[in-house]
Structure formats: structure tokens, C-alpha cells
Design a protein around this motif. Structure first.
Motif, mmCIF file in Angstrom:
data_model
loop_
_atom_site.group_PDB
_atom_site.id
_atom_site.type_symbol
_atom_site.label_atom_id
_atom_site.label_comp_id
_atom_site.label_asym_id
_atom_site.label_seq_id
_atom_site.Cartn_x
_atom_site.Cartn_y
_atom_site.Cartn_z
ATOM 1 N N ALA A 1 0.855 -1.190 0.000
ATOM 2 C CA ALA A 1 0.000 0.000 0.000
ATOM 3 C C ALA A 1 0.884 1.231 0.000
ATOM 4 N N ALA A 2 0.314 2.374 -0.381
ATOM 5 C CA ALA A 2 1.085 3.613 -0.391
ATOM 6 C C ALA A 2 0.158 4.806 -0.220
ATOM 7 N N ALA A 3 0.728 5.893 0.295
ATOM 8 C CA ALA A 3 -0.010 7.147 0.450
ATOM 9 C C ALA A 3 0.943 8.293 0.151
ATOM 10 N N ALA A 4 0.361 9.425 -0.274
ATOM 11 C CA ALA A 4 1.190 10.590 -0.601
ATOM 12 C C ALA A 4 0.505 11.868 -0.160
ATOM 13 N N PRO B 1 4.557 -6.652 9.911
ATOM 14 C CA PRO B 1 4.108 -6.540 8.514
ATOM 15 C C PRO B 1 2.862 -5.664 8.408
ATOM 16 N N GLY B 2 2.838 -4.808 7.391
ATOM 17 C CA GLY B 2 1.759 -3.837 7.265
ATOM 18 C C GLY B 2 0.711 -4.199 6.245
ATOM 19 N N THR B 3 -0.464 -3.576 6.418
ATOM 20 C CA THR B 3 -1.572 -3.774 5.502
ATOM 21 C C THR B 3 -2.057 -2.478 4.863
ATOM 22 N N ALA B 4 -1.822 -1.329 5.542
ATOM 23 C CA ALA B 4 -2.355 -0.063 5.036
ATOM 24 C C ALA B 4 -1.561 1.111 5.607
ATOM 25 N N TYR C 1 -0.037 3.981 10.237
ATOM 26 C CA TYR C 1 0.373 2.683 9.673
ATOM 27 C C TYR C 1 -0.468 1.600 10.333
ATOM 28 N N ALA C 2 -0.927 0.646 9.555
ATOM 29 C CA ALA C 2 -1.748 -0.441 10.094
ATOM 30 C C ALA C 2 -1.113 -1.788 9.821
ATOM 31 N N VAL D 1 -6.913 2.294 5.754
ATOM 32 C CA VAL D 1 -7.024 3.387 6.723
ATOM 33 C C VAL D 1 -7.007 4.714 5.980
ATOM 34 N N THR D 2 -7.637 5.703 6.579
ATOM 35 C CA THR D 2 -7.563 7.068 6.084
ATOM 36 C C THR D 2 -7.677 8.004 7.282
ATOM 37 N N LEU D 3 -7.060 9.165 7.195
ATOM 38 C CA LEU D 3 -7.111 10.160 8.262
ATOM 39 C C LEU D 3 -8.119 11.245 7.898
#
Length: 129
Positions: free
Chosen positions: A43-46, A80-83, A96-97, A125-127
Motif C-alpha cells: 500500500a502507499a499514500a502521498a 508486517p503492514g496492511t495499510a 500505519y496499520a 485506513v484514512t485520516l
């Protein structure tokens, strides 16, 4: 700040300051997908030129502050992450999830705080404000 967390229970709204679930609904989490040319990408976010990617390796995160031109490893103590999510207002605030736990960084991914909230089967996840 609050987070919306997709898990097997539905979508949990989590108050990050109080570290508690406010409510659980059936509303979907609007976590935009970010396609990057990285191996083992989960997953990735920017936000602006800050990009944080979850990868299927140790450490589980890579961070770029120049739009993906260069990367540094992060999260050596995390599972290990998922989101992943970055605040729309502050690129240093990163959520981080893992499969059941949330971790919060207030410094762009250098240091992490495990939150006391546990949710089964986290997928996104989202903020939100």
C-alpha cells in the motif's frame, strides 16, 4: 484527528488522541490507491512530495520526501503492514496499520507509537479531521 479503519467489523472511526473506537459503520473507507513502481508494494499514500509505502519486507516501510526520486527505510520495529495514510493537513502525521493494530508517527515515519486500539483484519485506513 480521527481515522477511518476498514476491518472485518466494518468501518471503525477511531479517535487517535483518545485511542478509542468512536463508532463502527458499514460505510466504505475512501483510501485512494497509489500505484508505485516498487517491488513488494502492499500500500502507499502521498501528500505533496512526501510518499510513504508499505512493502512486504523488513523494515516494512519506505519513505520519500522528493516524490519518489529517493527512498529511505523506516519502521524497523513494526510488524508486517496492511495499510498506510498521511494526514491531508500535515505530511509528518502518518498512520500505519498491521493486521490488528494501528501505529502513529508525528515525525514523518522516524518514530512510531503503537495505539491501544486493536481491530481484527485491518485492510485500509484514512485520516480525517
Amino acid at each position: 484527528m480521527r481515522a477511518l479503519v476498514a476491518c472485518v467489523l466494518g468501518t471503525a472511526e477511531v479517535d487517535l488522541a483518545e485511542e478509542e473506537v468512536v463508532e463502527i459503520t458499514d460505510e466504505p473507507v475512501d483510501a485512494p490507491a497509489l500505484a508505485l513502481d516498487l517491488p513488494l508494494l502492499v500500500a502507499a499514500a502521498a501528500h505533496g512530495s512526501t510518499v510513504v509505502a508499505v512493502v512486504d519486507r523488513r523494515p516494512p516501510l519506505v519513505v520519500s520526501n522528493d516524490g519518489g526520486a529517493t527512498w529511505r527505510e523506516a519502521g524497523s520495529g513494526l510488524g508486517p503492514g496492511t495499510a498506510i495514510a498521511i494526514s491531508p493537513d500535515d505530511p509528518d502525521l502518518v498512520l500505519y496499520a498491521t493486521a490488528e493494530r494501528l501505529h502513529l508517527s508525528r515525525d514523518g515515519g522516524r518514530f512510531w507509537q503503537a495505539l491501544s486500539v486493536e481491530l481484527p483484519g485491518i485492510t485500509a485506513v484514512t485520516l480525517v479531521d
